[in-house]
Motif scaffolding. Sequence first.
Motif, PDB file in Angstrom:
ATOM      1  N   ALA A   1       0.823  -1.217   0.000  1.00  0.00           N
ATOM      2  CA  ALA A   1       0.000   0.000   0.000  1.00  0.00           C
ATOM      3  C   ALA A   1       0.855   1.263   0.000  1.00  0.00           C
ATOM      4  N   ARG A   2       1.903   1.292   0.799  1.00  0.00           N
ATOM      5  CA  ARG A   2       2.775   2.472   0.856  1.00  0.00           C
ATOM      6  C   ARG A   2       3.454   2.723  -0.486  1.00  0.00           C
ATOM      7  N   GLN A   3       3.875   1.653  -1.149  1.00  0.00           N
ATOM      8  CA  GLN A   3       4.519   1.792  -2.454  1.00  0.00           C
ATOM      9  C   GLN A   3       3.534   2.278  -3.523  1.00  0.00           C
ATOM     10  N   PHE A   4       2.258   1.862  -3.417  1.00  0.00           N
ATOM     11  CA  PHE A   4       1.248   2.364  -4.353  1.00  0.00           C
ATOM     12  C   PHE A   4       1.050   3.868  -4.166  1.00  0.00           C
ATOM     13  N   VAL A   5       0.989   4.326  -2.922  1.00  0.00           N
ATOM     14  CA  VAL A   5       0.836   5.763  -2.655  1.00  0.00           C
ATOM     15  C   VAL A   5       2.057   6.514  -3.170  1.00  0.00           C
ATOM     16  N   LEU A   6       3.239   5.974  -2.955  1.00  0.00           N
ATOM     17  CA  LEU A   6       4.464   6.606  -3.451  1.00  0.00           C
ATOM     18  C   LEU A   6       4.469   6.657  -4.981  1.00  0.00           C
ATOM     19  N   LEU A   7       4.020   5.590  -5.635  1.00  0.00           N
ATOM     20  CA  LEU A   7       3.922   5.581  -7.094  1.00  0.00           C
ATOM     21  C   LEU A   7       2.985   6.678  -7.576  1.00  0.00           C
ATOM     22  N   PHE A   8       1.812   6.805  -6.931  1.00  0.00           N
ATOM     23  CA  PHE A   8       0.872   7.863  -7.305  1.00  0.00           C
ATOM     24  C   PHE A   8       1.511   9.233  -7.121  1.00  0.00           C
ATOM     25  N   ALA A   9       2.192   9.441  -5.995  1.00  0.00           N
ATOM     26  CA  ALA A   9       2.811  10.741  -5.720  1.00  0.00           C
ATOM     27  C   ALA A   9       3.861  11.096  -6.767  1.00  0.00           C
ATOM     28  N   VAL A  10       4.684  10.131  -7.144  1.00  0.00           N
ATOM     29  CA  VAL A  10       5.729  10.397  -8.142  1.00  0.00           C
ATOM     30  C   VAL A  10       5.097  10.705  -9.504  1.00  0.00           C
ATOM     31  N   LEU A  11       4.141   9.883  -9.926  1.00  0.00           N
ATOM     32  CA  LEU A  11       3.507  10.114 -11.224  1.00  0.00           C
ATOM     33  C   LEU A  11       2.744  11.431 -11.262  1.00  0.00           C
ATOM     34  N   ALA A  12       1.996  11.717 -10.208  1.00  0.00           N
ATOM     35  CA  ALA A  12       1.247  12.976 -10.155  1.00  0.00           C
ATOM     36  C   ALA A  12       2.199  14.167 -10.058  1.00  0.00           C
ATOM     37  N   GLY A  13       3.278  14.028  -9.297  1.00  0.00           N
ATOM     38  CA  GLY A  13       4.250  15.115  -9.176  1.00  0.00           C
ATOM     39  C   GLY A  13       4.897  15.459 -10.501  1.00  0.00           C
ATOM     40  N   VAL A  14       5.307  14.456 -11.253  1.00  0.00           N
ATOM     41  CA  VAL A  14       5.912  14.693 -12.568  1.00  0.00           C
ATOM     42  C   VAL A  14       4.894  15.328 -13.506  1.00  0.00           C
ATOM     43  N   MET A  15       3.654  14.853 -13.436  1.00  0.00           N
ATOM     44  CA  MET A  15       2.618  15.392 -14.299  1.00  0.00           C
ATOM     45  C   MET A  15       2.301  16.839 -13.936  1.00  0.00           C
ATOM     46  N   TRP A  16       2.235  17.172 -12.652  1.00  0.00           N
ATOM     47  CA  TRP A  16       1.971  18.547 -12.248  1.00  0.00           C
ATOM     48  C   TRP A  16       3.158  19.457 -12.571  1.00  0.00           C
ATOM     49  N   LEU A  17       4.358  18.940 -12.528  1.00  0.00           N
ATOM     50  CA  LEU A  17       5.531  19.714 -12.942  1.00  0.00           C
ATOM     51  C   LEU A  17       5.437  20.062 -14.424  1.00  0.00           C
ATOM     52  N   ALA A  18       5.083  19.087 -15.246  1.00  0.00           N
ATOM     53  CA  ALA A  18       4.914  19.339 -16.682  1.00  0.00           C
ATOM     54  C   ALA A  18       3.761  20.314 -16.930  1.00  0.00           C
ATOM     55  N   ALA A  19       2.677  20.183 -16.160  1.00  0.00           N
ATOM     56  CA  ALA A  19       1.540  21.103 -16.308  1.00  0.00           C
ATOM     57  C   ALA A  19       1.940  22.528 -15.905  1.00  0.00           C
ATOM     58  N   GLY A  20       2.743  22.637 -14.842  1.00  0.00           N
ATOM     59  CA  GLY A  20       3.208  23.965 -14.421  1.00  0.00           C
ATOM     60  C   GLY A  20       4.083  24.613 -15.475  1.00  0.00           C
ATOM     61  N   LEU A  21       4.967  23.819 -16.080  1.00  0.00           N
ATOM     62  CA  LEU A  21       5.794  24.361 -17.168  1.00  0.00           C
ATOM     63  C   LEU A  21       4.935  24.755 -18.360  1.00  0.00           C
ATOM     64  N   GLY A  22       3.911  23.959 -18.648  1.00  0.00           N
ATOM     65  CA  GLY A  22       3.000  24.295 -19.749  1.00  0.00           C
ATOM     66  C   GLY A  22       2.230  25.567 -19.463  1.00  0.00           C
ATOM     67  N   TRP A  23       1.770  25.728 -18.228  1.00  0.00           N
ATOM     68  CA  TRP A  23       1.037  26.929 -17.855  1.00  0.00           C
ATOM     69  C   TRP A  23       1.942  28.156 -17.932  1.00  0.00           C
ATOM     70  N   PHE A  24       3.204  27.976 -17.487  1.00  0.00           N
ATOM     71  CA  PHE A  24       4.161  29.082 -17.516  1.00  0.00           C
ATOM     72  C   PHE A  24       4.452  29.533 -18.946  1.00  0.00           C
ATOM     73  N   THR A  25       4.426  28.611 -19.905  1.00  0.00           N
ATOM     74  CA  THR A  25       4.701  28.956 -21.310  1.00  0.00           C
ATOM     75  C   THR A  25       3.446  29.355 -22.073  1.00  0.00           C
ATOM     76  N   GLY A  26       2.290  29.424 -21.382  1.00  0.00           N
ATOM     77  CA  GLY A  26       1.107  29.960 -22.035  1.00  0.00           C
ATOM     78  C   GLY A  26      -0.059  29.000 -22.213  1.00  0.00           C
ATOM     79  N   ASN A  27       0.055  27.763 -21.822  1.00  0.00           N
ATOM     80  CA  ASN A  27      -1.049  26.810 -21.957  1.00  0.00           C
ATOM     81  C   ASN A  27      -1.910  26.897 -20.693  1.00  0.00           C
ATOM     82  N   VAL A  28      -3.009  27.667 -20.778  1.00  0.00           N
ATOM     83  CA  VAL A  28      -3.835  27.885 -19.595  1.00  0.00           C
ATOM     84  C   VAL A  28      -4.655  26.651 -19.223  1.00  0.00           C
ATOM     85  N   PHE A  29      -4.790  25.691 -20.141  1.00  0.00           N
ATOM     86  CA  PHE A  29      -5.566  24.486 -19.869  1.00  0.00           C
ATOM     87  C   PHE A  29      -4.739  23.353 -19.240  1.00  0.00           C
ATOM     88  N   ALA A  30      -3.429  23.511 -19.158  1.00  0.00           N
ATOM     89  CA  ALA A  30      -2.565  22.459 -18.624  1.00  0.00           C
ATOM     90  C   ALA A  30      -2.949  22.068 -17.187  1.00  0.00           C
TER      91      ALA A  30
END
Length: 158
Positions: free
Chosen positions: A25-54
Amino acid sequence: MIEVLIAPDGSGTQLRLRPPRALDARQFVLLFAVLAGVMWLAAGLGWFTGNVFAPVFALLYSVLLAVALRSVWRSGERQEEIRVVPACVEVIPAPGHSPVFSAHPHWVRLIADERRVRLASSGRQVDVGSFLAPAERQVLAQKLEGLLAANDGRNRRR
């Protein structure tokens, strides 16, 4: 995973079948956190470059990812029990449920091939261990064959 449990008085055997899990269970939560963190990082970079829907898509993706991982975790909670005692053979699909198959060991026949393991008696058949890997199903067939033969003294596999 196949657990073999012997009755305290030695009168019978129970096989508890569970699907194999790669993560706890702990490893599943960690997997979710890593995947969501990378995805939110990419979304933040997209928003910073002008993609308001990221960020909106990141939020939708986070919800979808959480639902998918929860579904995978719940599918790993399945369990099946096979009880072999001198008086009967029972297949119980989940703890607390009533048996879906019950017959005297003398009349139970094991039908095993590469894809399935089935118990049959009086025209009724039930698949057991369908969620196990092929190698584990072969081990299950061997264990069931031995248990049925011990209760009956005959070779049961077909």
